[in-house]
Design a protein around this motif. Sequence first.
Motif, PDB file in Angstrom:
ATOM      1  N   SER A 109     155.721  97.231 -42.053  1.00 19.14           N
ATOM      2  CA  SER A 109     155.416  96.500 -40.822  1.00 19.14           C
ATOM      3  C   SER A 109     154.890  95.112 -41.176  1.00 19.14           C
ATOM      4  O   SER A 109     154.011  94.988 -42.031  1.00 19.14           O
ATOM      5  CB  SER A 109     154.381  97.265 -40.003  1.00 19.14           C
ATOM      6  N   PRO A 110     155.441  94.059 -40.566  1.00 22.22           N
ATOM      7  CA  PRO A 110     156.536  94.085 -39.598  1.00 22.22           C
ATOM      8  C   PRO A 110     157.889  94.386 -40.242  1.00 22.22           C
ATOM      9  O   PRO A 110     158.039  94.266 -41.463  1.00 22.22           O
ATOM     10  CB  PRO A 110     156.514  92.661 -39.016  1.00 22.22           C
ATOM     11  N   HIS A 111     158.840  94.769 -39.408  1.00 20.76           N
ATOM     12  CA  HIS A 111     160.216  94.969 -39.851  1.00 20.76           C
ATOM     13  C   HIS A 111     160.747  93.650 -40.393  1.00 20.76           C
ATOM     14  O   HIS A 111     160.325  92.571 -39.950  1.00 20.76           O
ATOM     15  CB  HIS A 111     161.062  95.439 -38.664  1.00 20.76           C
ATOM     16  N   TYR A 112     161.651  93.727 -41.349  1.00 15.93           N
ATOM     17  CA  TYR A 112     162.100  92.490 -41.986  1.00 15.93           C
ATOM     18  C   TYR A 112     162.760  91.520 -41.012  1.00 15.93           C
ATOM     19  O   TYR A 112     162.773  90.299 -41.237  1.00 15.93           O
ATOM     20  CB  TYR A 112     163.031  92.804 -43.171  1.00 15.93           C
ATOM     21  N   GLN A 113     163.296  92.022 -39.895  1.00 14.67           N
ATOM     22  CA  GLN A 113     163.948  91.146 -38.910  1.00 14.67           C
ATOM     23  C   GLN A 113     162.999  90.682 -37.806  1.00 14.67           C
ATOM     24  O   GLN A 113     163.396  89.916 -36.941  1.00 14.67           O
ATOM     25  CB  GLN A 113     165.133  91.873 -38.281  1.00 14.67           C
ATOM     26  N   ALA A 114     161.756  91.119 -37.848  1.00 10.21           N
ATOM     27  CA  ALA A 114     160.810  90.794 -36.786  1.00 10.21           C
ATOM     28  C   ALA A 114     160.399  89.325 -36.838  1.00 10.21           C
ATOM     29  O   ALA A 114     160.453  88.674 -37.881  1.00 10.21           O
ATOM     30  CB  ALA A 114     159.574  91.680 -36.899  1.00 10.21           C
ATOM     31  N   VAL A 115     159.977  88.813 -35.687  1.00 11.50           N
ATOM     32  CA  VAL A 115     159.413  87.457 -35.626  1.00 11.50           C
ATOM     33  C   VAL A 115     158.073  87.467 -36.350  1.00 11.50           C
ATOM     34  O   VAL A 115     157.240  88.350 -36.143  1.00 11.50           O
ATOM     35  CB  VAL A 115     159.217  87.016 -34.159  1.00 11.50           C
ATOM     36  N   GLY A 121     159.156  85.914 -49.380  1.00  6.37           N
ATOM     37  CA  GLY A 121     158.796  87.076 -50.180  1.00  6.37           C
ATOM     38  C   GLY A 121     158.387  88.262 -49.325  1.00  6.37           C
ATOM     39  O   GLY A 121     158.724  89.411 -49.627  1.00  6.37           O
ATOM     40  N   ALA A 122     157.672  88.000 -48.235  1.00 13.91           N
ATOM     41  CA  ALA A 122     157.245  89.082 -47.341  1.00 13.91           C
ATOM     42  C   ALA A 122     158.437  89.743 -46.669  1.00 13.91           C
ATOM     43  O   ALA A 122     158.485  90.977 -46.526  1.00 13.91           O
ATOM     44  CB  ALA A 122     156.280  88.531 -46.286  1.00 13.91           C
ATOM     45  N   VAL A 123     159.407  88.945 -46.250  1.00 13.32           N
ATOM     46  CA  VAL A 123     160.616  89.489 -45.620  1.00 13.32           C
ATOM     47  C   VAL A 123     161.378  90.361 -46.611  1.00 13.32           C
ATOM     48  O   VAL A 123     161.826  91.471 -46.290  1.00 13.32           O
ATOM     49  CB  VAL A 123     161.505  88.344 -45.089  1.00 13.32           C
ATOM     50  N   PHE A 124     161.510  89.875 -47.845  1.00 13.28           N
ATOM     51  CA  PHE A 124     162.192  90.647 -48.890  1.00 13.28           C
ATOM     52  C   PHE A 124     161.437  91.942 -49.179  1.00 13.28           C
ATOM     53  O   PHE A 124     162.043  93.019 -49.320  1.00 13.28           O
ATOM     54  CB  PHE A 124     162.303  89.811 -50.168  1.00 13.28           C
ATOM     55  N   THR A 125     160.114  91.859 -49.255  1.00 11.44           N
ATOM     56  CA  THR A 125     159.288  93.044 -49.506  1.00 11.44           C
ATOM     57  C   THR A 125     159.525  94.102 -48.441  1.00 11.44           C
ATOM     58  O   THR A 125     159.697  95.288 -48.742  1.00 11.44           O
ATOM     59  CB  THR A 125     157.796  92.652 -49.529  1.00 11.44           C
ATOM     60  N   SER A 126     159.541  93.673 -47.195  1.00 10.78           N
ATOM     61  CA  SER A 126     159.755  94.604 -46.086  1.00 10.78           C
ATOM     62  C   SER A 126     161.094  95.307 -46.204  1.00 10.78           C
ATOM     63  O   SER A 126     161.188  96.533 -46.071  1.00 10.78           O
ATOM     64  CB  SER A 126     159.658  93.853 -44.759  1.00 10.78           C
ATOM     65  N   ARG A 127     162.133  94.534 -46.476  1.00  5.86           N
ATOM     66  CA  ARG A 127     163.473  95.121 -46.527  1.00  5.86           C
ATOM     67  C   ARG A 127     163.654  96.023 -47.748  1.00  5.86           C
ATOM     68  O   ARG A 127     164.208  97.127 -47.640  1.00  5.86           O
ATOM     69  CB  ARG A 127     164.532  94.019 -46.541  1.00  5.86           C
ATOM     70  N   LEU A 128     163.182  95.593 -48.906  1.00  8.48           N
ATOM     71  CA  LEU A 128     163.347  96.394 -50.119  1.00  8.48           C
ATOM     72  C   LEU A 128     162.624  97.732 -49.991  1.00  8.48           C
ATOM     73  O   LEU A 128     163.200  98.791 -50.311  1.00  8.48           O
ATOM     74  CB  LEU A 128     162.819  95.632 -51.330  1.00  8.48           C
TER      75      LEU A 128
END
Length: 414
Positions: free
Chosen positions: A304-310, A288-295
């Motif tokens: 932050s962090p960028h959706y592709q970040a570790v 969900g956090a990765v999706f939030t970042s990208r959306l």
Amino acid sequence: MLEQLVEKAEKDCKHIHNKINKTVEINQKRVLDAFKQNRVSDSHFNSTSGYGYDDMGRESLEKIYADVFGGEDALVRPQLVSGTHAISTTLFGLLRPNDELIYITGKPYDTLEEVIGKRGKTDTGSLKDFQISYKEVNLNLNGSINYPSIEENISDKTKVIGIQRSKGYDDRPSFTVEEIGDMVKFIKDINEDIIIFVDNCYGEFVEEIEPLHVGADIMAGSLIKNPGGGMVRAGGYIVGKEKLVLKCANRLTAPGLGKETGATLNTLHEMYQGFFMAPHVVGEALKGAVFTSRLLELAGYTTSPHYQAVRTDLIQSVTFQEEKEMVTFCQAIQESSPVNSFVKPYPSEMPGYEDQVIMAAGTFIQGSSIELSADGPLRYPYIVFVQGGLTYAHVKIALTQSVKELQIKGFLTL
């Protein structure tokens, strides 16, 4: 347009979500193996009252925490009321008058400032009140560790060095377990007797290993965050070297009582099941956090962090241009919550925080940070910290609705 944005965000995140699934499997196996090795049975779910003597369920659970997190011993108790309480118990358990504490990851989380004695009255029982001195080493401008400054600040008085894994309410990167390992090696090369403590809040099960696996001496966290799996109603944990955990237990109860007392009060079943579920639930929140970042990035916001970040924790931040925009976003998250969806959060004073805070958290458990929430202090820059989510689907629905609300209020044009 919003539907297309959501589809693109989800498509862009797919390969990262697949990696997260693999991490979940690795962590789930480690937890399962610990349950099997410690021969967990339904008899371990029985509760104790009063003094809590001879609680075999509590003892077995603490062995499981130690095994999974790489420690010699653990303290896992409903009497630890929060992550801050677990951290405070650790620091007071380890430090003595005229000792020194140094935080090497910059300014610690707001709620620790009164524990340390940086803020508030000086006679309230803070570390400062007990003549325990404190230093903090600021990070480099790029958010990295300032190693030369650490070496300059370490003295004969330095007893404990604190590392905050998650960025908390700071606009800096969180630190990976590998980076924590580098910090540990650097400090131990200077003085191997210094105790290295890690505030592990928001980080459990995000990576395949934990700070104790790379040499940290002791760490602490909250059971209404990652390790509770969204099921535990209250509690915290401290895991690390046996002699250090005992000192912390003596602080929580009393010298001579240590770990031998502390009734579990019908909490063991949820603590066992929540810990077993934790790798999966953390994985859902992380996706969900990765999706939030990208959306939100596609919508034009700085994230932050960028959706592709570790990733090393669950915290996802988004920066808004003005206070009203920040408040609108948090209120939209609240409207998409399963509990108290009809309530509108507003900025207010909160214990332990210097600024007013807005907090959207329609959670089953009060203050649960593994459930979806959005909050932040009202100070420039206007950063909201989005965290948690028991299911990825809930995060997706809530964030989509929040972007829609920002459009309706005129803050956003897609």
